[in-house]
Design an enzyme around this catalytic site. Structure first.
Site, PDB file in Angstrom:
ATOM      1  N   ASP A  35      35.324  46.216  42.122  1.00  0.00           N
ATOM      2  CA  ASP A  35      36.602  46.872  41.982  1.00  0.00           C
ATOM      3  C   ASP A  35      36.847  48.348  42.666  1.00  0.00           C
ATOM      4  O   ASP A  35      35.707  48.783  42.944  1.00  0.00           O
ATOM      5  CB  ASP A  35      36.749  47.127  40.440  1.00  0.00           C
ATOM      6  CG  ASP A  35      38.146  47.312  40.296  1.00  0.00           C
ATOM      7  OD1 ASP A  35      39.033  47.190  40.731  1.00  0.00           O
ATOM      8  OD2 ASP A  35      38.446  47.650  38.951  1.00  0.00           O
ATOM      9  N   ASN A  83      44.693  36.968  40.519  1.00  0.00           N
ATOM     10  CA  ASN A  83      44.809  37.590  41.766  1.00  0.00           C
ATOM     11  C   ASN A  83      45.886  36.775  42.672  1.00  0.00           C
ATOM     12  O   ASN A  83      46.386  37.639  43.721  1.00  0.00           O
ATOM     13  CB  ASN A  83      43.698  37.706  42.759  1.00  0.00           C
ATOM     14  CG  ASN A  83      42.610  38.781  42.133  1.00  0.00           C
ATOM     15  OD1 ASN A  83      41.349  38.576  42.305  1.00  0.00           O
ATOM     16  ND2 ASN A  83      43.069  39.614  41.493  1.00  0.00           N
TER      17      ASN A  83
HETATM   18  C1  FPP Z   1      39.240  44.637  43.839  1.00  0.00           C
HETATM   19  O1  FPP Z   1      39.530  45.817  44.385  1.00  0.00           O
HETATM   20  C2  FPP Z   1      38.548  43.797  44.670  1.00  0.00           C
HETATM   21  C3  FPP Z   1      39.163  42.514  44.775  1.00  0.00           C
HETATM   22  C4  FPP Z   1      40.230  42.009  44.288  1.00  0.00           C
HETATM   23  C5  FPP Z   1      38.475  41.561  45.963  1.00  0.00           C
HETATM   24  C6  FPP Z   1      37.034  41.616  46.189  1.00  0.00           C
HETATM   25  C7  FPP Z   1      37.059  41.070  47.644  1.00  0.00           C
HETATM   26  C8  FPP Z   1      36.104  41.772  48.435  1.00  0.00           C
HETATM   27  C9  FPP Z   1      35.089  42.369  47.969  1.00  0.00           C
HETATM   28  C10 FPP Z   1      36.138  41.347  49.709  1.00  0.00           C
HETATM   29  C11 FPP Z   1      35.956  39.734  50.371  1.00  0.00           C
HETATM   30  C12 FPP Z   1      34.952  39.116  49.549  1.00  0.00           C
HETATM   31  C13 FPP Z   1      33.831  38.075  50.202  1.00  0.00           C
HETATM   32  C14 FPP Z   1      33.072  37.430  49.172  1.00  0.00           C
HETATM   33  C15 FPP Z   1      33.421  38.440  51.527  1.00  0.00           C
HETATM   34  P1  FPP Z   1      41.164  46.160  44.152  1.00  0.00           P
HETATM   35  O2  FPP Z   1      41.844  45.718  45.287  1.00  0.00           O
HETATM   36  O3  FPP Z   1      41.493  45.650  42.866  1.00  0.00           O
HETATM   37  O4  FPP Z   1      41.076  47.630  44.172  1.00  0.00           O
HETATM   38  P2  FPP Z   1      41.765  48.766  43.366  1.00  0.00           P
HETATM   39  O5  FPP Z   1      41.780  48.529  41.821  1.00  0.00           O
HETATM   40  O6  FPP Z   1      41.143  50.042  43.682  1.00  0.00           O
HETATM   41  O7  FPP Z   1      43.305  48.559  44.051  1.00  0.00           O
END
Ligand code: FPP
Length: 255
Positions: A35, A83
């Protein structure tokens, strides 16, 4: 330094694992709620995509570290069933990063005897991504060094509902008696059925909730929350979480 399992098998393990003190108990199965990509980008006045790209770099880094450290299983929450509520462009960007990861990094993990597994229903992604995931799963299926699990379109409540439906069908067909629905029988129907028990669940970015991730499996796992945003998480941070885990007393309800 602990000798990684990959090394013990004589396979290449190019990057030395960060120090986890010798003799400390390693978790067998670590899961991570990755996250903070968006906040990482916002702090730099960058678009969210930059945060996700940096998050994908962290995936690469941490998966390598887990492998070199000798963790048996690493599960990463890459895309939840919730998501899909995100803007179409962000979903497309995350799908592209997943495809990029498979296209560019899978060979390295395969060469290091890592098996890829997916939990969740990845068939909901665009056909080219589904095809790439399936090829990656097939290619690495026989690897037995360690397992990297990517949670894609995963939601724990949905997983439990699907498991319950499967058990109900077996009861309806007369194959199973209701009293045979034990905790083991339920666990055997989950997406994680062939994975080691979850030992440690990490969530980055300071949030302290489970967000529909591995709700059954977390029953006796240790929880570790860190303020670090996911793109800043690295081998050191993983080693630190494992050190904290090693210092925890697990009593499983006993004394
Ligand atoms: C949460 O950060 C992250 C995600 C919903 C996606 C996770 C994806 C990756 C790490 C990249 C791609 C994955 C692979 C397997 C190559 P957020 O966007 O919710 O962050 P925030 O809460 O700060 O907005």
């Amino acid at each position: 330094m602990i000798l990684s399992r990959a090394r013990l098998r004589g396979k290449a393990a190019p990057v030395p694992a960060p120090a986890v003190p010798q003799g400390t108990e390693l978790p067998r199965h670590v899961a991570i709620i990755m996250d903070g990509n968006g906040r990482w980008a916002a702090r730099r006045k960058l678009p969210r995509l930059a945060g996700h790209k940096a998050g994908a770099d962290a995936v690469r880094r941490v998966a390598r570290a887990a492998r070199d450290m000798g963790l048996e299983c690493l599960t990463l929450y890459a895309f939840s069933s919730e998501n899909w509520k995100r803007p179409e462009q962000e979903i497309a960007d995350l799908t592209a990063l997943l495809k990029h990861f498979i296209a560019n990094d899978l060979d390295e993990f395969h060469a290091n005897n890592v098996r890829l597994r997916v939990i969740g229903d990845y068939h909901a992604f665009e056909p080219s991504a589904v095809e790439m995931v399936e090829r990656a799963l097939a290619k690495t299926a026989a690897n037995d060094g360690s397992t990297m699990v990517i949670a894609l379109n995963y939601g724990s409540q949905n997983e439990l509902a699907r498991a319950t439906q499967a058990l109900a069908r077996r009861v309806a067909s007369g194959e199973l008696r209701p009293e045979e629905i034990t905790t083991d029988a339920i666990a055997a129907e989950l997406d994680t059925a062939d994975l080691p028990p979850l030992d440690l669940l990490i969530r980055t970015s300071g949030e302290q909730r489970l967000s529909n991730f591995l709700l059954w499996q977390v029953a006796y796992a240790e929880l570790y929350f860190t303020e670090k945003l996911w793109p800043d998480f690295d081998a050191e941070a993983l080693a630190e979480a494992c050190k904290v885990f090693a210092g925890r007393q697990r009593r499983y309800g006993g004394l």
